[in-house]
Design a protein around this motif. Structure first.
Motif, mmCIF file in Angstrom:
data_model
loop_
_atom_site.group_PDB
_atom_site.id
_atom_site.type_symbol
_atom_site.label_atom_id
_atom_site.label_comp_id
_atom_site.label_asym_id
_atom_site.label_seq_id
_atom_site.Cartn_x
_atom_site.Cartn_y
_atom_site.Cartn_z
ATOM 1 N N LEU A 227 0.454 10.605 5.329
ATOM 2 C CA LEU A 227 1.726 10.039 4.873
ATOM 3 C C LEU A 227 2.211 10.690 3.580
ATOM 4 C CD1 LEU A 227 1.313 6.235 5.682
ATOM 5 C CD2 LEU A 227 2.747 7.910 6.842
ATOM 6 N N GLN A 228 1.299 11.140 2.734
ATOM 7 C CA GLN A 228 1.719 11.856 1.527
ATOM 8 C C GLN A 228 2.320 13.213 1.884
ATOM 9 O OE1 GLN A 228 -1.927 11.658 -0.816
ATOM 10 N NE2 GLN A 228 -1.025 10.085 -2.159
ATOM 11 N N GLN A 229 1.798 13.843 2.947
ATOM 12 C CA GLN A 229 2.371 15.108 3.400
ATOM 13 C C GLN A 229 3.797 14.903 3.908
ATOM 14 O OE1 GLN A 229 -0.470 16.416 6.334
ATOM 15 N NE2 GLN A 229 -1.784 17.436 4.836
ATOM 16 N N VAL A 230 4.000 13.813 4.652
ATOM 17 C CA VAL A 230 5.345 13.507 5.147
ATOM 18 C C VAL A 230 6.282 13.217 3.982
ATOM 19 C CG1 VAL A 230 6.724 11.984 6.606
ATOM 20 C CG2 VAL A 230 4.399 12.564 7.286
ATOM 21 N N VAL B 18 9.480 8.539 10.610
ATOM 22 C CA VAL B 18 9.299 8.353 9.177
ATOM 23 C C VAL B 18 10.048 9.445 8.418
ATOM 24 C CG1 VAL B 18 7.621 8.093 7.311
ATOM 25 C CG2 VAL B 18 7.021 7.373 9.643
ATOM 26 N N ALA B 19 9.945 10.661 8.917
ATOM 27 C CA ALA B 19 10.595 11.796 8.257
ATOM 28 C C ALA B 19 12.107 11.617 8.206
ATOM 29 C CB ALA B 19 10.240 13.091 8.992
ATOM 30 N N VAL B 20 12.668 11.098 9.266
ATOM 31 C CA VAL B 20 14.117 10.863 9.310
ATOM 32 C C VAL B 20 14.541 9.940 8.179
ATOM 33 C CG1 VAL B 20 15.912 9.638 10.615
ATOM 34 C CG2 VAL B 20 14.497 11.336 11.764
ATOM 35 N N LYS B 21 13.767 8.876 7.946
ATOM 36 C CA LYS B 21 14.115 7.919 6.900
ATOM 37 C C LYS B 21 13.961 8.513 5.503
ATOM 38 C CE LYS B 21 15.157 4.726 9.744
ATOM 39 N NZ LYS B 21 16.606 4.460 9.945
ATOM 40 N N LEU B 22 13.109 9.502 5.368
ATOM 41 C CA LEU B 22 12.881 10.134 4.068
ATOM 42 C C LEU B 22 13.784 11.341 3.850
ATOM 43 C CD1 LEU B 22 8.979 9.987 4.016
ATOM 44 C CD2 LEU B 22 10.533 8.605 2.625
ATOM 45 N N HIS B 23 14.504 11.765 4.877
ATOM 46 C CA HIS B 23 15.310 12.982 4.807
ATOM 47 C C HIS B 23 16.676 12.712 5.418
ATOM 48 C CE1 HIS B 23 14.828 17.585 4.547
ATOM 49 N NE2 HIS B 23 16.110 17.274 4.490
ATOM 50 N N LYS B 24 17.374 11.747 4.896
ATOM 51 C CA LYS B 24 18.630 11.305 5.487
ATOM 52 C C LYS B 24 19.704 12.379 5.463
ATOM 53 C CE LYS B 24 17.925 6.428 4.426
ATOM 54 N NZ LYS B 24 18.448 5.241 3.713
ATOM 55 N N GLU B 25 19.651 13.291 4.450
ATOM 56 C CA GLU B 25 20.695 14.303 4.359
ATOM 57 C C GLU B 25 20.705 15.211 5.579
ATOM 58 O OE1 GLU B 25 19.365 12.716 0.629
ATOM 59 O OE2 GLU B 25 18.302 13.903 2.135
ATOM 60 N N ALA C 170 -8.256 7.002 4.286
ATOM 61 C CA ALA C 170 -8.094 8.289 3.607
ATOM 62 C C ALA C 170 -7.262 9.254 4.445
ATOM 63 C CB ALA C 170 -9.467 8.896 3.313
ATOM 64 N N GLU C 171 -7.522 9.278 5.763
ATOM 65 C CA GLU C 171 -6.773 10.178 6.644
ATOM 66 C C GLU C 171 -5.295 9.795 6.696
ATOM 67 O OE1 GLU C 171 -10.317 11.288 9.869
ATOM 68 O OE2 GLU C 171 -9.111 9.463 10.119
ATOM 69 N N VAL C 172 -5.034 8.499 6.780
ATOM 70 C CA VAL C 172 -3.646 8.025 6.828
ATOM 71 C C VAL C 172 -2.933 8.347 5.517
ATOM 72 C CG1 VAL C 172 -2.207 5.954 6.896
ATOM 73 C CG2 VAL C 172 -4.074 6.227 8.526
ATOM 74 N N LYS C 173 -3.640 8.169 4.402
ATOM 75 C CA LYS C 173 -3.038 8.432 3.091
ATOM 76 C C LYS C 173 -2.623 9.888 2.955
ATOM 77 C CE LYS C 173 -3.896 7.918 -1.874
ATOM 78 N NZ LYS C 173 -4.863 7.458 -2.907
ATOM 79 N N TRP D 138 0.843 -1.208 0.000
ATOM 80 C CA TRP D 138 0.000 0.000 0.000
ATOM 81 C C TRP D 138 0.874 1.252 0.000
ATOM 82 C CZ3 TRP D 138 -0.884 4.124 3.338
ATOM 83 C CH2 TRP D 138 -2.069 4.845 3.149
ATOM 84 N N LEU D 139 1.950 1.221 0.799
ATOM 85 C CA LEU D 139 2.852 2.374 0.875
ATOM 86 C C LEU D 139 3.570 2.599 -0.453
ATOM 87 C CD1 LEU D 139 4.219 1.772 4.453
ATOM 88 C CD2 LEU D 139 3.131 3.875 3.690
ATOM 89 N N LEU D 140 3.996 1.521 -1.101
ATOM 90 C CA LEU D 140 4.609 1.664 -2.426
ATOM 91 C C LEU D 140 3.626 2.283 -3.409
ATOM 92 C CD1 LEU D 140 6.468 -1.784 -2.654
ATOM 93 C CD2 LEU D 140 7.563 0.465 -2.527
ATOM 94 N N GLY D 141 2.361 1.915 -3.239
ATOM 95 C CA GLY D 141 1.320 2.424 -4.125
ATOM 96 C C GLY D 141 1.078 3.913 -4.008
ATOM 97 N N ILE D 142 1.372 4.502 -2.851
ATOM 98 C CA ILE D 142 1.174 5.965 -2.703
ATOM 99 C C ILE D 142 2.486 6.716 -2.894
ATOM 100 C CG2 ILE D 142 -0.797 5.634 -1.172
ATOM 101 C CD1 ILE D 142 0.984 6.595 1.146
ATOM 102 N N GLY D 143 3.525 5.990 -3.364
ATOM 103 C CA GLY D 143 4.757 6.671 -3.743
ATOM 104 C C GLY D 143 5.944 6.526 -2.830
ATOM 105 N N TYR D 144 5.819 5.739 -1.762
ATOM 106 C CA TYR D 144 6.945 5.603 -0.836
ATOM 107 C C TYR D 144 8.059 4.776 -1.479
ATOM 108 C CZ TYR D 144 5.432 7.940 3.381
ATOM 109 O OH TYR D 144 5.109 8.911 4.295
ATOM 110 N N PRO D 145 9.305 5.186 -1.307
ATOM 111 C CA PRO D 145 10.424 4.447 -1.914
ATOM 112 C C PRO D 145 10.693 3.149 -1.160
ATOM 113 C CG PRO D 145 11.273 6.201 -0.515
ATOM 114 C CD PRO D 145 9.766 6.369 -0.551
ATOM 115 N N GLN D 146 11.186 2.149 -1.896
ATOM 116 C CA GLN D 146 11.592 0.899 -1.255
ATOM 117 C C GLN D 146 12.709 1.194 -0.276
ATOM 118 O OE1 GLN D 146 10.584 -2.438 -0.470
ATOM 119 N NE2 GLN D 146 10.303 -2.601 -2.676
#
Length: 472
Positions: free
Chosen positions: A45-48, A64-71, A39-42, A10-18
């Motif tokens: 998580l898209q905002q994050v 979650v943000a840390v994993k998406l913003h490693k720099e 819908a609320e979760v979607k 489901w997360l891959l489906g809304i654009g989350y990277p592997q």
């Protein structure tokens, strides 16, 4: 969230990277947003995903943000191990291999380690050795408890005459085969209404809610590997026993099994979470721990205790069915976990004592230490020895790995040993042959200061999983 369950797909489906962001997002959402709609979760998580830097200080979504913003938010640093291992006492050191001792040394360098002990049946495991006892400061180690949470011994003493096993071997063998289910995915198709199935944890913890159906289906079944149910004879040798039984010989039923599939999945899930939250150097990475003051730590503690009570309920159902089938009545029962963690006092402070393949042996505490399918087991009373952390061995311990046993022991060898000891075996593989285990009498001699022996159990009819089945 109703019936909606967040998944990696489901997360891959809304654009989350592997990558690690997916597993972290699943944990955070299932833990903190379990009552939100899909819908609320979607949207959240898209905002994050779109602006991770805006969530780096968020109470829950920061992980979650840390994993998406490693720099801007680097990976968590590995916890530093102690320079020297915390001292611990070893029982039966002369017949414990160096690899096991080194594994225990590594565990005693954890920053939360307070005290430890290595039992006489110890051998290498994952993370903490089997036979390892580790006390920690306000933290719980899922792999310090083990995969089979609440793996347990249960012995029932019956009012049947001792000679009944010789006179009615086929009857007892038949009922043992008929009333037990072993192995991976094994289920028991009977009506079940045990109170453990109504526990609130199954509703309040999302991860456990998904395991409820498995728990219902597997209640009253046994695992594979070294798990067993067996008829035998118990010789009560202590006149001052807790059940007011006269010294002598009685028919007894002994079982060894744990929390089945739900215990294994709890261990896997919370070890994964612990390793995510508490990175450790490679040699001890399986010993990642959860702070008991954290939500994750409290959740695992509740799940562990539920799994332990579930294991106990499995044993009680097995014993109830078999005792009724042979027309016996219960005179006394002894039981104990040996893969679990307890809150106990050590040198005046509360610690968390992990016993991974070790029997609780506090002063006056009763327990069961089995041998092998042909070797005796023992009812013991703990002496509360502090340097063992009030613990004793949980059996004879392996002297040969499963693969080594399969290569070096033949079916002919095993049949001869069974015949020599007058044991009837149903199921069981060469990996569980008696020769693969240490001498239980040697192990017991190495821990005389830890326990007193109240009774000696002799196996007669043994039921195990069929050869080739692995742990669930």
């Amino acid at each position: 969230m109703g019936k909606f369950k967040i998944s990696g797909k489901w997360l891959l489906g809304i654009g989350y990277p592997q990558g690690p962001a997916i597993s972290v997002a699943m944990t955070v959402i299932n833990m903190h947003y379990k009552y939100s709609s899909e819908a609320e979760v979607k949207v959240l998580l898209q905002q994050v995903l779109e602006s991770p830097d805006q969530f780096l200080d968020h109470e829950y979504l920061d992980k979650v943000a840390v994993k998406l913003h490693k720099e801007e938010a680097p990976e968590r640093k590995e916890a530093e191990l102690l320079a020297d291992a915390v001292p611990y006492h070893t029982y039966g050191a002369s017949f414990i291999d160096e690899g096991t001792k080194k594994q225990m040394d590594s565990a005693m360098r954890l920053p939360v380690a307070v005290a430890g002990a290595l039992m006489a049946d110890a051998h290498q495991g994952y993370g903490l050795p089997i036979g390892g006892v580790l006390a920690t400061e306000n933290s719980i180690i899922p792999y310090g408890v083990g995969v089979d949470i609440g793996c347990r011994m249960c012995l029932s003493i019956l009012d049947l005459p001792a000679n009944v096993l010789d006179g009615q071997v086929e009857k007892f063998k038949k009922e043992l085969g008929k009333n037990t289910v072993f192995g991976v995915g094994g289920e028991l198709d009977i009506e079940k209404d045990d109170p453990v199935l109504e526990r609130k944890e199954f509703m309040e913890i999302p991860f456990l809610r998904r395991l409820k159906d498995k728990a219902v289906a597997q209640l009253g079944t046994s695992g594979s590997g070294n798990h067993f149910v067996e008829w035998g004879l118990i010789d009560i040798v202590a006149a001052d026993n807790e059940w007011n039984l006269a010294p002598g010989r009685y028919v007894a039923l002994l079982s060894h099994s744990g929390s089945r599939g739900i215990g294994g999945q709890i261990a896997s899930e919370y070890t994964r979470l612990a390793r995510e939250l508490c990175p450790l150097p490679s040699p001890v990475q399986h010993l990642a721990y959860l702070d008991l003051n954290s939500e994750a730590g409290q959740e695992y503690w509740l799940a562990m205790n539920l799994a332990g009570d579930y294991a106990s309920a499995c044993h009680h159902l097995i014993h109830k069915r078999l005792i009724r089938a042979v027309g016996g009545n219960l005179l006394a029962r002894v039981e104990n976990h040996h893969n679990f963690a307890w809150k106990e006092m050590y040198e005046g402070r509360e610690v968390i004592v992990h016993r991974k393949g070790a029997t609780p042996a506090g002063k006056g505490v009763l327990g069961i230490i089995p041998g092998s399918m042909t070797a005796p087991g023992f009812i013991v009373r703990g002496r509360g020895e502090e340097q063992s952390l009030s613990s004793a061995s949980h059996g004879a311990g392996r002297q040969m790995s499963r693969s080594a046993a399969m290569k070096s022991i033949t079916g002919h060898d095993m049949r001869n040993v069974l015949k020599e000891h007058g044991v009837t075996l149903i199921g069981g593989g060469l990996d569980e042959a008696p020769m693969a285990y240490k001498d239980i009498n040697t192990v017991m001699a190495a821990q005389q200061e830890l326990v007193d022996i109240l009774g000696r159990f002799t196996p007669k009819i043994v039921r195990m999983a069929d050869p080739g089945q692995s742990e669930d």
